[in-house]
Design an enzyme around this catalytic site. Sequence first.
Site, PDB file in Angstrom:
ATOM      1  N   ASN A  65       0.843  -1.203   0.000  1.00  0.00           N
ATOM      2  CA  ASN A  65       0.000   0.000   0.000  1.00  0.00           C
ATOM      3  C   ASN A  65       0.876   1.251   0.000  1.00  0.00           C
ATOM      4  OD1 ASN A  65      -2.326   1.479  -0.055  1.00  0.00           O
ATOM      5  ND2 ASN A  65      -3.137   0.741   1.889  1.00  0.00           N
ATOM      6  N   HIS A  83      -8.323   3.310   8.631  1.00  0.00           N
ATOM      7  CA  HIS A  83      -8.904   2.042   8.176  1.00  0.00           C
ATOM      8  C   HIS A  83     -10.299   1.808   8.754  1.00  0.00           C
ATOM      9  CE1 HIS A  83      -4.780   0.853   6.872  1.00  0.00           C
ATOM     10  NE2 HIS A  83      -5.454   0.144   5.995  1.00  0.00           N
TER      11      HIS A  83
END
Length: 451
Positions: free
Chosen positions: A350, A381
Amino acid sequence: MVELTDTAFKTTGSKWLLPVSQYVNLPLEQVNFLACQGFALAAAFWFRLYLGPSHANPLVRHAVATLLGIAFLMFCFGWYSAHILTVVAANYLIMIKADINHVHRYSMVIAMGYLTACQVSRVFIFNYGILSTDFSGPLMVVTQKVTMLAFQLHDGMCKKSEHLTSDQKPLAVNVRPSLIEYLSYNLNFLSVLVGPCSDYKDYIDFIEGRHISQRLRQHSGTCNGQNGYDMTLNPSPMSAVCRKLLVCCGCMLFHLIVTRSLPITYNIDPQFVAHAPFLTRLTYAVFSAQAVRIKYYFAWTLADVVNNAAGYGFKGMDENGKPSWDFLCSVNILGVEAATSLKTFIDNWNIRTGIWLKTVCYDRVPRYKVPLTFILSALWHGVYPGYYISAITTIPITIAARAIRRSVRHYFLGSRGLKLGYDILTWAATQLVICYIIMPFLLLAVEPTLI
Protein backbone atom coordinates in the site's frame (compact mmCIF):
# COMPACT_ATOMS: atom_id res chain seq x y z
CA MET A 1 -28.03 -17.77 -5.28
CA VAL A 2 -30.70 -16.63 -2.85
CA GLU A 3 -28.07 -15.01 -0.64
CA LEU A 4 -26.73 -13.01 -3.54
CA THR A 5 -30.20 -11.85 -4.47
CA ASP A 6 -30.94 -10.79 -0.89
CA THR A 7 -27.68 -8.88 -0.77
CA ALA A 8 -28.45 -7.16 -4.03
CA PHE A 9 -31.81 -5.92 -2.74
CA LYS A 10 -29.95 -4.21 0.15
CA THR A 11 -27.60 -2.38 -2.15
CA THR A 12 -28.18 1.19 -3.22
CA GLY A 13 -25.99 0.71 -6.29
CA SER A 14 -27.10 -0.48 -9.72
CA LYS A 15 -28.75 -3.89 -10.03
CA TRP A 16 -28.34 -4.10 -13.80
CA LEU A 17 -25.66 -6.76 -13.43
CA LEU A 18 -27.54 -8.94 -10.94
CA PRO A 19 -27.94 -11.79 -13.49
CA VAL A 20 -24.19 -11.74 -14.07
CA SER A 21 -23.60 -11.75 -10.32
CA GLN A 22 -25.82 -14.81 -9.92
CA TYR A 23 -24.25 -16.59 -12.89
CA VAL A 24 -20.62 -16.19 -11.75
CA ASN A 25 -21.52 -16.57 -8.06
CA LEU A 26 -19.85 -13.32 -7.01
CA PRO A 27 -21.38 -10.59 -4.83
CA LEU A 28 -23.06 -7.87 -6.87
CA GLU A 29 -20.86 -5.08 -5.49
CA GLN A 30 -17.78 -6.95 -6.75
CA VAL A 31 -19.33 -7.41 -10.18
CA ASN A 32 -20.23 -3.69 -10.31
CA PHE A 33 -16.69 -2.78 -9.28
CA LEU A 34 -15.16 -4.99 -11.99
CA ALA A 35 -17.54 -3.59 -14.58
CA CYS A 36 -16.65 0.00 -13.68
CA GLN A 37 -12.92 -0.71 -13.70
CA GLY A 38 -13.26 -2.45 -17.06
CA PHE A 39 -15.12 0.53 -18.46
CA ALA A 40 -12.55 2.84 -16.85
CA LEU A 41 -9.77 0.99 -18.65
CA ALA A 42 -11.48 1.47 -22.01
CA ALA A 43 -12.22 5.11 -21.17
CA ALA A 44 -8.59 5.62 -20.13
CA PHE A 45 -7.33 4.58 -23.57
CA TRP A 46 -9.83 6.96 -25.17
CA PHE A 47 -8.84 9.70 -22.73
CA ARG A 48 -5.18 9.36 -23.73
CA LEU A 49 -5.61 8.89 -27.49
CA TYR A 50 -8.51 11.22 -28.31
CA LEU A 51 -8.69 13.57 -25.35
CA GLY A 52 -4.97 13.98 -24.73
CA PRO A 53 -3.29 17.31 -23.96
CA SER A 54 -2.65 17.91 -27.67
CA HIS A 55 -6.32 17.33 -28.58
CA ALA A 56 -8.28 18.96 -25.74
CA ASN A 57 -7.73 21.81 -23.33
CA PRO A 58 -7.36 21.15 -19.59
CA LEU A 59 -10.90 22.32 -18.78
CA VAL A 60 -12.43 19.65 -21.02
CA ARG A 61 -10.13 16.95 -19.58
CA HIS A 62 -11.02 18.01 -16.03
CA ALA A 63 -14.76 17.99 -16.78
CA VAL A 64 -14.77 14.59 -18.50
CA ALA A 65 -12.65 12.96 -15.80
CA THR A 66 -14.94 14.36 -13.09
CA LEU A 67 -18.24 13.41 -14.72
CA LEU A 68 -17.08 9.87 -15.40
CA GLY A 69 -15.90 9.53 -11.81
CA ILE A 70 -19.24 10.69 -10.40
CA ALA A 71 -21.05 8.30 -12.78
CA PHE A 72 -18.96 5.39 -11.44
CA LEU A 73 -19.79 6.36 -7.86
CA MET A 74 -23.51 6.49 -8.65
CA PHE A 75 -23.40 3.14 -10.45
CA CYS A 76 -21.60 1.36 -7.60
CA PHE A 77 -23.05 3.09 -4.54
CA GLY A 78 -26.22 4.94 -5.49
CA TRP A 79 -27.21 7.49 -2.87
CA TYR A 80 -24.32 6.40 -0.65
CA SER A 81 -22.07 8.30 -3.08
CA ALA A 82 -23.46 11.44 -1.40
CA HIS A 83 -21.08 10.71 1.47
CA ILE A 84 -18.06 11.05 -0.82
CA LEU A 85 -19.46 14.17 -2.47
CA THR A 86 -20.20 15.71 0.95
CA VAL A 87 -16.58 15.32 2.09
CA VAL A 88 -15.28 16.86 -1.14
CA ALA A 89 -17.72 19.80 -0.96
CA ALA A 90 -17.06 20.46 2.73
CA ASN A 91 -13.31 20.47 2.29
CA TYR A 92 -13.51 22.73 -0.75
CA LEU A 93 -15.42 25.26 1.35
CA ILE A 94 -12.77 24.95 4.04
CA MET A 95 -10.03 25.52 1.49
CA ILE A 96 -11.54 28.73 0.06
CA LYS A 97 -13.08 30.18 3.24
CA ALA A 98 -10.89 29.14 6.16
CA ASP A 99 -7.73 30.84 7.39
CA ILE A 100 -4.95 29.40 5.25
CA ASN A 101 -2.77 29.05 8.35
CA HIS A 102 -5.16 26.46 9.74
CA VAL A 103 -6.69 24.94 6.61
CA HIS A 104 -4.72 21.70 6.97
CA ARG A 105 -5.95 21.18 10.54
CA TYR A 106 -9.58 21.90 9.68
CA SER A 107 -9.42 19.62 6.67
CA MET A 108 -7.92 16.75 8.66
CA VAL A 109 -10.49 17.06 11.45
CA ILE A 110 -13.50 17.27 9.11
CA ALA A 111 -12.39 14.56 6.69
CA MET A 112 -11.21 12.09 9.33
CA GLY A 113 -14.20 12.89 11.55
CA TYR A 114 -16.70 12.18 8.78
CA LEU A 115 -14.85 9.02 7.76
CA THR A 116 -14.81 7.82 11.36
CA ALA A 117 -18.53 8.51 11.78
CA CYS A 118 -19.26 6.38 8.72
CA GLN A 119 -16.95 3.64 10.00
CA VAL A 120 -18.65 3.69 13.42
CA SER A 121 -22.00 3.11 11.75
CA ARG A 122 -20.64 -0.11 10.24
CA VAL A 123 -19.62 -1.45 13.65
CA PHE A 124 -22.45 -0.35 15.93
CA ILE A 125 -25.41 0.13 13.59
CA PHE A 126 -24.75 -2.72 11.20
CA ASN A 127 -23.20 -4.98 13.85
CA TYR A 128 -19.83 -5.62 12.17
CA GLY A 129 -21.47 -6.06 8.80
CA ILE A 130 -19.49 -5.29 5.67
CA LEU A 131 -22.20 -3.45 3.77
CA SER A 132 -23.16 -4.92 0.41
CA THR A 133 -22.63 -1.39 -0.85
CA ASP A 134 -19.37 -0.59 0.93
CA PHE A 135 -18.65 3.04 0.09
CA SER A 136 -15.90 3.29 2.72
CA GLY A 137 -13.16 2.45 0.20
CA PRO A 138 -13.72 5.51 -2.04
CA LEU A 139 -14.35 7.61 1.08
CA MET A 140 -10.95 6.55 2.44
CA VAL A 141 -9.28 7.51 -0.85
CA VAL A 142 -11.01 10.92 -0.91
CA THR A 143 -9.97 11.49 2.71
CA GLN A 144 -6.36 10.98 1.68
CA LYS A 145 -6.66 13.36 -1.25
CA VAL A 146 -8.38 16.27 0.51
CA THR A 147 -6.02 16.14 3.49
CA MET A 148 -2.90 15.71 1.36
CA LEU A 149 -3.86 18.74 -0.74
CA ALA A 150 -4.64 20.79 2.37
CA PHE A 151 -1.19 20.13 3.84
CA GLN A 152 0.54 20.85 0.53
CA LEU A 153 -1.47 24.07 0.14
CA HIS A 154 -0.41 25.11 3.63
CA ASP A 155 3.20 24.33 2.72
CA GLY A 156 3.04 26.47 -0.40
CA MET A 157 1.15 29.47 0.98
CA CYS A 158 2.27 29.67 4.59
CA LYS A 159 5.80 28.32 4.85
CA LYS A 160 9.06 29.64 3.52
CA SER A 161 10.91 27.40 1.12
CA GLU A 162 13.83 26.90 3.49
CA HIS A 163 11.45 25.49 6.11
CA LEU A 164 10.25 22.71 3.81
CA THR A 165 11.91 19.33 3.41
CA SER A 166 13.29 18.14 0.09
CA ASP A 167 10.14 16.04 -0.37
CA GLN A 168 7.77 18.89 0.45
CA LYS A 169 9.29 21.64 -1.73
CA PRO A 170 8.40 20.30 -5.21
CA LEU A 171 4.88 19.33 -4.12
CA ALA A 172 3.92 22.55 -2.32
CA VAL A 173 0.85 24.22 -3.85
CA ASN A 174 1.10 28.01 -4.11
CA VAL A 175 -2.40 28.84 -5.38
CA ARG A 176 -5.81 27.61 -4.30
CA PRO A 177 -7.24 25.23 -6.93
CA SER A 178 -10.31 26.24 -8.90
CA LEU A 179 -13.54 24.31 -8.33
CA ILE A 180 -13.17 22.16 -11.47
CA GLU A 181 -9.52 21.38 -10.64
CA TYR A 182 -10.50 20.39 -7.10
CA LEU A 183 -13.36 18.18 -8.23
CA SER A 184 -11.27 16.57 -10.94
CA TYR A 185 -8.41 15.79 -8.57
CA ASN A 186 -10.69 14.18 -5.99
CA LEU A 187 -13.33 12.53 -8.18
CA ASN A 188 -11.60 11.64 -11.44
CA PHE A 189 -12.60 8.24 -12.87
CA LEU A 190 -9.00 6.98 -12.83
CA SER A 191 -8.81 6.73 -9.06
CA VAL A 192 -12.23 7.41 -7.56
CA LEU A 193 -13.03 3.79 -6.69
CA VAL A 194 -9.80 2.35 -5.34
CA GLY A 195 -7.13 5.04 -5.68
CA PRO A 196 -4.28 5.55 -5.73
CA CYS A 197 -3.89 8.91 -4.03
CA SER A 198 -1.49 11.01 -6.07
CA ASP A 199 -0.10 14.45 -5.33
CA TYR A 200 -2.14 17.39 -6.59
CA LYS A 201 0.67 18.96 -8.63
CA ASP A 202 1.43 15.63 -10.32
CA TYR A 203 -2.22 15.24 -11.29
CA ILE A 204 -2.43 18.79 -12.69
CA ASP A 205 0.78 18.14 -14.67
CA PHE A 206 -0.90 15.05 -16.14
CA ILE A 207 -4.06 16.93 -17.11
CA GLU A 208 -2.12 19.82 -18.63
CA GLY A 209 0.35 17.62 -20.50
CA ARG A 210 3.54 18.11 -18.48
CA HIS A 211 3.58 14.81 -16.61
CA ILE A 212 5.75 12.82 -19.04
CA SER A 213 7.89 15.61 -20.48
CA GLN A 214 9.10 16.78 -17.07
CA ARG A 215 10.37 13.33 -16.20
CA LEU A 216 11.91 12.82 -19.60
CA ARG A 217 13.67 16.16 -19.29
CA GLN A 218 15.45 14.83 -16.23
CA HIS A 219 17.09 12.25 -18.50
CA SER A 220 17.38 13.90 -21.89
CA GLY A 221 17.18 17.60 -21.11
CA THR A 222 14.92 18.09 -24.13
CA CYS A 223 11.49 19.61 -24.49
CA ASN A 224 9.77 21.45 -27.27
CA GLY A 225 8.53 24.19 -24.95
CA GLN A 226 4.91 23.86 -26.08
CA ASN A 227 3.10 23.91 -22.72
CA GLY A 228 5.62 21.31 -21.54
CA TYR A 229 4.22 18.78 -23.97
CA ASP A 230 6.43 16.99 -26.47
CA MET A 231 4.86 14.72 -29.03
CA THR A 232 8.22 13.25 -30.02
CA LEU A 233 9.05 12.19 -26.46
CA ASN A 234 5.89 10.41 -25.42
CA PRO A 235 6.61 6.77 -24.55
CA SER A 236 3.73 4.35 -24.89
CA PRO A 237 2.39 2.69 -21.73
CA MET A 238 1.14 -0.37 -23.65
CA SER A 239 3.94 -2.68 -22.54
CA ALA A 240 3.36 -1.82 -18.87
CA VAL A 241 -0.41 -2.09 -19.29
CA CYS A 242 -0.21 -5.56 -20.85
CA ARG A 243 2.27 -6.80 -18.24
CA LYS A 244 0.15 -5.55 -15.35
CA LEU A 245 -3.04 -6.96 -16.88
CA LEU A 246 -1.36 -10.37 -16.92
CA VAL A 247 -0.60 -9.92 -13.22
CA CYS A 248 -4.27 -9.05 -12.64
CA CYS A 249 -5.40 -12.20 -14.47
CA GLY A 250 -3.04 -14.32 -12.40
CA CYS A 251 -4.27 -12.74 -9.18
CA MET A 252 -7.90 -13.28 -10.18
CA LEU A 253 -7.30 -16.97 -10.92
CA PHE A 254 -5.39 -17.41 -7.67
CA HIS A 255 -8.18 -15.74 -5.72
CA LEU A 256 -10.91 -17.87 -7.29
CA ILE A 257 -8.99 -21.14 -6.94
CA VAL A 258 -6.80 -20.82 -3.84
CA THR A 259 -7.97 -17.94 -1.64
CA ARG A 260 -11.55 -19.17 -1.60
CA SER A 261 -10.35 -22.56 -0.38
CA LEU A 262 -8.42 -20.97 2.51
CA PRO A 263 -11.03 -18.91 4.40
CA ILE A 264 -9.47 -16.79 7.12
CA THR A 265 -12.33 -17.61 9.51
CA TYR A 266 -11.29 -21.29 9.56
CA ASN A 267 -8.46 -20.21 11.89
CA ILE A 268 -11.07 -19.79 14.65
CA ASP A 269 -13.23 -22.80 13.79
CA PRO A 270 -13.86 -24.59 17.13
CA GLN A 271 -13.20 -28.06 15.71
CA PHE A 272 -10.01 -26.95 13.99
CA VAL A 273 -8.73 -25.14 17.09
CA ALA A 274 -9.58 -28.04 19.38
CA HIS A 275 -8.19 -30.93 17.34
CA ALA A 276 -5.57 -29.70 14.87
CA PRO A 277 -1.90 -29.85 15.96
CA PHE A 278 -0.21 -26.54 16.68
CA LEU A 279 2.05 -26.68 13.62
CA THR A 280 -0.95 -27.41 11.40
CA ARG A 281 -2.80 -24.40 12.75
CA LEU A 282 0.30 -22.22 12.39
CA THR A 283 0.84 -23.34 8.80
CA TYR A 284 -2.79 -22.72 7.90
CA ALA A 285 -2.66 -19.28 9.53
CA VAL A 286 0.40 -18.28 7.50
CA PHE A 287 -0.94 -19.50 4.16
CA SER A 288 -4.47 -18.16 4.69
CA ALA A 289 -3.08 -14.74 5.66
CA GLN A 290 -0.87 -14.74 2.56
CA ALA A 291 -3.78 -15.76 0.33
CA VAL A 292 -5.82 -12.76 1.48
CA ARG A 293 -3.22 -10.40 -0.02
CA ILE A 294 -4.10 -11.50 -3.53
CA LYS A 295 -7.33 -9.50 -3.75
CA TYR A 296 -5.40 -6.37 -2.82
CA TYR A 297 -2.75 -7.16 -5.43
CA PHE A 298 -5.53 -7.44 -7.99
CA ALA A 299 -7.38 -4.24 -7.07
CA TRP A 300 -4.27 -2.07 -6.75
CA THR A 301 -2.62 -3.41 -9.91
CA LEU A 302 -5.83 -2.92 -11.90
CA ALA A 303 -6.05 0.67 -10.64
CA ASP A 304 -2.45 1.18 -11.75
CA VAL A 305 -3.32 -0.23 -15.18
CA VAL A 306 -6.20 2.23 -15.59
CA ASN A 307 -3.97 5.20 -14.78
CA ASN A 308 -1.19 3.97 -17.06
CA ALA A 309 -3.62 3.46 -19.93
CA ALA A 310 -4.60 7.13 -19.59
CA GLY A 311 -0.95 8.15 -19.75
CA TYR A 312 -0.59 8.79 -16.00
CA GLY A 313 2.01 7.14 -13.81
CA PHE A 314 5.18 7.62 -15.86
CA LYS A 315 8.16 7.47 -13.50
CA GLY A 316 10.96 8.11 -15.95
CA MET A 317 13.62 5.95 -17.57
CA ASP A 318 14.96 3.01 -15.58
CA GLU A 319 18.61 2.02 -15.30
CA ASN A 320 18.35 0.16 -18.60
CA GLY A 321 17.01 3.21 -20.43
CA LYS A 322 13.49 1.81 -20.71
CA PRO A 323 10.29 3.65 -19.72
CA SER A 324 9.04 2.89 -16.22
CA TRP A 325 5.33 3.29 -15.45
CA ASP A 326 5.44 2.57 -11.71
CA PHE A 327 5.07 6.12 -10.39
CA LEU A 328 1.57 5.41 -9.02
CA CYS A 329 2.20 1.78 -8.11
CA SER A 330 0.51 0.86 -4.81
CA VAL A 331 2.21 -2.47 -4.25
CA ASN A 332 5.48 -4.16 -5.14
CA ILE A 333 4.38 -7.79 -5.08
CA LEU A 334 7.90 -9.23 -5.22
CA GLY A 335 9.04 -6.80 -2.55
CA VAL A 336 6.19 -7.88 -0.27
CA GLU A 337 6.58 -11.62 -0.77
CA ALA A 338 10.38 -11.55 -0.47
CA ALA A 339 10.52 -9.06 2.42
CA THR A 340 13.22 -9.88 4.98
CA SER A 341 12.08 -7.24 7.48
CA LEU A 342 8.87 -5.62 8.64
CA LYS A 343 10.08 -2.27 7.28
CA THR A 344 10.65 -3.75 3.83
CA PHE A 345 7.17 -5.26 3.90
CA ILE A 346 5.56 -1.95 4.93
CA ASP A 347 7.57 0.01 2.33
CA ASN A 348 6.27 -2.23 -0.46
CA TRP A 349 2.67 -2.63 0.73
CA ASN A 350 0.00 0.00 0.00
CA ILE A 351 2.78 2.35 -1.07
CA ARG A 352 0.64 5.39 -1.82
CA THR A 353 -1.07 5.19 1.57
CA GLY A 354 2.36 5.01 3.16
CA ILE A 355 3.31 8.20 1.31
CA TRP A 356 0.12 9.88 2.55
CA LEU A 357 0.84 8.87 6.16
CA LYS A 358 4.38 10.20 5.83
CA THR A 359 3.15 13.46 4.28
CA VAL A 360 0.41 14.31 6.78
CA CYS A 361 1.73 12.69 9.97
CA TYR A 362 5.23 11.21 10.17
CA ASP A 363 6.99 14.27 8.72
CA ARG A 364 4.80 16.70 10.69
CA VAL A 365 4.71 15.54 14.30
CA PRO A 366 7.67 16.55 16.50
CA ARG A 367 7.80 13.34 18.54
CA TYR A 368 6.31 9.83 18.83
CA LYS A 369 6.38 9.60 15.03
CA VAL A 370 5.99 5.82 14.74
CA PRO A 371 3.15 5.36 17.30
CA LEU A 372 1.15 8.34 16.00
CA THR A 373 1.53 7.23 12.40
CA PHE A 374 0.30 3.72 13.15
CA ILE A 375 -2.62 5.10 15.17
CA LEU A 376 -3.63 7.38 12.29
CA SER A 377 -3.37 4.40 9.94
CA ALA A 378 -5.68 2.36 12.17
CA LEU A 379 -8.16 5.24 12.51
CA TRP A 380 -8.17 5.73 8.74
CA HIS A 381 -8.90 2.04 8.18
CA GLY A 382 -11.86 2.07 10.56
CA VAL A 383 -12.93 1.51 14.15
CA TYR A 384 -12.93 -2.26 14.35
CA PRO A 385 -10.96 -3.35 17.45
CA GLY A 386 -8.82 -5.62 15.29
CA TYR A 387 -7.36 -2.64 13.44
CA TYR A 388 -6.09 -1.13 16.68
CA ILE A 389 -4.80 -4.43 18.01
CA SER A 390 -2.79 -4.79 14.80
CA ALA A 391 -1.52 -1.20 15.00
CA ILE A 392 -0.54 -1.45 18.66
CA THR A 393 1.15 -4.79 18.04
CA THR A 394 3.14 -3.34 15.15
CA ILE A 395 4.69 -0.53 17.22
CA PRO A 396 6.89 -2.58 19.60
CA ILE A 397 7.68 -5.09 16.86
CA THR A 398 8.92 -2.24 14.61
CA ILE A 399 11.09 -0.82 17.38
CA ALA A 400 12.45 -4.27 18.26
CA ALA A 401 13.16 -5.11 14.63
CA ARG A 402 15.19 -1.92 14.20
CA ALA A 403 17.22 -2.65 17.33
CA ILE A 404 17.91 -6.26 16.33
CA ARG A 405 18.93 -5.27 12.81
CA ARG A 406 21.37 -2.66 14.11
CA SER A 407 22.83 -5.07 16.65
CA VAL A 408 23.03 -8.32 14.70
CA ARG A 409 22.98 -7.84 10.94
CA HIS A 410 26.61 -6.74 10.50
CA TYR A 411 27.81 -10.10 11.87
CA PHE A 412 26.32 -11.87 8.85
CA LEU A 413 27.76 -9.69 6.10
CA GLY A 414 31.19 -11.32 6.06
CA SER A 415 30.36 -14.00 3.50
CA ARG A 416 27.70 -14.77 0.93
CA GLY A 417 26.73 -17.96 2.75
CA LEU A 418 26.14 -16.21 6.05
CA LYS A 419 24.25 -13.42 4.33
CA LEU A 420 22.02 -15.95 2.52
CA GLY A 421 21.32 -17.78 5.76
CA TYR A 422 20.50 -14.51 7.48
CA ASP A 423 18.15 -13.52 4.65
CA ILE A 424 16.33 -16.86 4.76
CA LEU A 425 15.95 -16.68 8.53
CA THR A 426 14.71 -13.09 8.53
CA TRP A 427 12.33 -13.82 5.61
CA ALA A 428 10.70 -16.69 7.55
CA ALA A 429 10.54 -14.57 10.71
CA THR A 430 8.99 -11.68 8.78
CA GLN A 431 6.28 -13.90 7.30
CA LEU A 432 5.40 -15.24 10.75
CA VAL A 433 5.36 -11.76 12.26
CA ILE A 434 3.19 -10.39 9.47
CA CYS A 435 0.76 -13.28 9.93
CA TYR A 436 0.58 -12.54 13.65
CA ILE A 437 0.10 -8.79 13.11
CA ILE A 438 -2.45 -9.07 10.31
CA MET A 439 -4.76 -11.67 11.89
CA PRO A 440 -6.63 -9.18 14.14
CA PHE A 441 -6.93 -6.85 11.13
CA LEU A 442 -8.68 -9.60 9.19
CA LEU A 443 -10.83 -11.02 12.01
CA LEU A 444 -11.93 -7.52 13.16
CA ALA A 445 -13.36 -8.39 16.58
CA VAL A 446 -11.63 -9.02 19.92
CA GLU A 447 -12.88 -12.54 20.68
CA PRO A 448 -11.77 -14.22 17.44
CA THR A 449 -8.47 -12.31 17.69
CA LEU A 450 -7.78 -13.77 21.13
CA ILE A 451 -8.66 -17.25 19.86
